[in-house]
Write an enzyme that holds these catalytic residues in place. Sequence first.
Site, PDB file in Angstrom:
ATOM      1  CG  ASN A  80      15.008 -20.731 -16.117  1.00  0.00           C
ATOM      2  OD1 ASN A  80      15.690 -20.231 -17.264  1.00  0.00           O
ATOM      3  ND2 ASN A  80      15.442 -20.110 -14.916  1.00  0.00           N
ATOM      4  CD  GLU A 135      18.355 -18.060 -15.029  1.00  0.00           C
ATOM      5  OE1 GLU A 135      17.817 -18.065 -13.900  1.00  0.00           O
ATOM      6  OE2 GLU A 135      18.628 -19.195 -15.450  1.00  0.00           O
ATOM      7  CD  GLU A 184      20.681 -19.865 -18.913  1.00  0.00           C
ATOM      8  OE1 GLU A 184      20.337 -20.769 -18.493  1.00  0.00           O
ATOM      9  OE2 GLU A 184      19.775 -18.880 -19.303  1.00  0.00           O
ATOM     10  CB  VAL A 201      17.776 -23.233 -13.910  1.00  0.00           C
ATOM     11  CG1 VAL A 201      17.111 -24.397 -14.466  1.00  0.00           C
ATOM     12  CG2 VAL A 201      18.021 -23.392 -12.436  1.00  0.00           C
ATOM     13  CG  HIS A 221      -1.672   1.269   1.137  1.00  0.00           C
ATOM     14  ND1 HIS A 221      -2.959   1.074   1.163  1.00  0.00           N
ATOM     15  CD2 HIS A 221      -1.683   2.650   1.712  1.00  0.00           C
ATOM     16  CE1 HIS A 221      -3.505   2.380   1.323  1.00  0.00           C
ATOM     17  NE2 HIS A 221      -2.785   3.248   1.824  1.00  0.00           N
ATOM     18  CD  GLU A 222       1.661   3.652   3.538  1.00  0.00           C
ATOM     19  OE1 GLU A 222       1.899   4.673   3.068  1.00  0.00           O
ATOM     20  OE2 GLU A 222       0.490   3.419   4.341  1.00  0.00           O
ATOM     21  CG  ASP A 233      16.398   9.854 -24.344  1.00  0.00           C
ATOM     22  OD1 ASP A 233      17.500   9.489 -23.567  1.00  0.00           O
ATOM     23  OD2 ASP A 233      15.394   9.191 -24.692  1.00  0.00           O
TER      24      ASP A 233
END
Length: 616
Positions: free
Chosen positions: A410, A414, A417, A407, A337-338, A471
């Site tokens: 999945n 990661e 990999e 892993v 909530h906060e 930008d």
Amino acid sequence: MIQILLVIICLAVFPYQGCSIILGSGNVNDYEVVYPQKVTALPKGAVQQPEQKYEDAMQYEFEVKGEPVVLHLEKNKELFSEDYSETHYSSDDREITTNPSVEDHCYYHGRIQNDAESTASISACNGLKGHFKLRGETYFIEPLKIPDSEAHAVYKYENIENEDEAPKMCGVTQDNWESDEPIKKTLGLIVPPHERKFEKKFIELVVVVDHSMVTKYNNDSTAIRTWIYEMLNTVNEIYLPFNIRVALVGLEFWCNGDLINVTSTADDTLHSFGEWRASDLLNRKRHDHAQLLTNVTLDHSTLGITFVYGMCKSDRSVELILDYSNITFNMAYIIAHEMGHSLGMLHDTKFCTCGAKPCIMFGKESIPPPKEFSSCSYDQYNKYLLKYNPKCILDPPLRKDIASPAVCGNEIWEEGEECDCGSPADCRNPCCDAATCKLKPGAECGNGECCDKCKIRKAGTECRPARDDCDVAEHCTGQSAECPRNEFQRNGQPCLNNSGYCYNGDCPIMLNQCIALFSPSATVAQDSCFQRNLQGSYYGYCTKEIGYYGKRFPCAPQDVKCGRLYCLDNSFKKNMRCKNDYSYADENKGIVEPGTKCEDGKVCINRKCVDVNTAY
């Protein structure tokens, strides 16, 4: 020992239906005894690391009310950052920081088989502890404290006996937020939550445990650490619909005493914590948001308080949370909530809807705690992203910043990999070998903005266009498949046809700030209105002391356009010539934003109008 004997007697008399007993969540007057059976469930093609204590995926089977339940769990691999650290203080107040390993942790998210609406947040450190949603109802599960037994208790929230029924509240007030009526008029434009698509964002969080918390838990840092991990795992589950991940980057224990004045006046403590974060914590620990967890009872029955729109601001991206409940879901709901306020969400009005009212942003504590954000919260968060562009959460951490062992299979790319497209049966990536998570022969890449048909794009190819004057476009390097991290024009660069100067990637000008505060037809007020900032009055000042009744200090004559912002509101039936906005929840609201042009060649920094060439 007495508690164990009571459990054993209860099981002997009622082997499947429990009698009243004290569990981790409190006194539970009705529960069902289950015996979860573990079945390893790695993703197809995945290889379990032999050194891992806790698998990346698990499956448990048990029965609830005679119905078979198959609980699928996957490790929350985004709960910690790779540079996670813990800081405590020695008896002579020396700061001691360590980097404990958190890769092989035991905190999971999950779902129930054959229930598309199901969710789960589970700690598997010592048995299964947490909650899961089954057929629209939320159940809690935790192990019974019986030696050499797999018995667990499953119960609903209403079975927990609440000792304190006094109403409690969020400390954020909304006296000057938008009225109900404008929200009502826009409801027809609100996109249903299930149709929303948000880009993934990370909030890198530091949790500070004050001295009252250390005392409450008898200096047991392990118990405190476990409690915080459980809460944040559930906070992550709550924020999944927004595609937000809350990654814990640091934990700090104020062992010998508080580093700020922690009092029962929630507003004062929050301001002090924000100032400490800006002057101390940010200088030694990279993070986006900080939370102070306390056991000091807060005034006005406050459970938590934060600054609305505060995310990413150095002294405003903070929250104060009271450790008021031993029920994980209660605490996670207050934190969520906060944090919602920091992300631009306001308290729900009668026009806001969710699956089952009340919703998470309701202003008072709800029993049982809400599980969903409202239509208004989704709309307000989306507007917050567009208006405030909170850069600290827009740029995702590098893959190596999220701690987890790789892993293969999945579908998460990661560290270590070259690619990961899922199992061989599910893989649709022509560049990736699903069995090894390596690139196929001849392929240079498998993912990324700078990867095209398995080849790295040429150096200089634009991969992220410039969003505005402040930008800059990013271009492929020719060496990597990933687009370089987002960069911006230097601070002080003229923007918007010399109407302003760039500041941290934005072009803050008073006109846009007036439009955002009031209406599309609002403009900047005439110079005479800004002379009110010379008064040091309730609505006209440059700086003020902490707290609702804090003293206001007038601006110096040359700084009047760096204090309160004054606008001309030309919207229907208003025509107010010197209008400003004030919020008790966020005292920075209605102040001219940092970096705003105050004169030709000058900008507002620390509420002073200074030369742009020396400001940065």
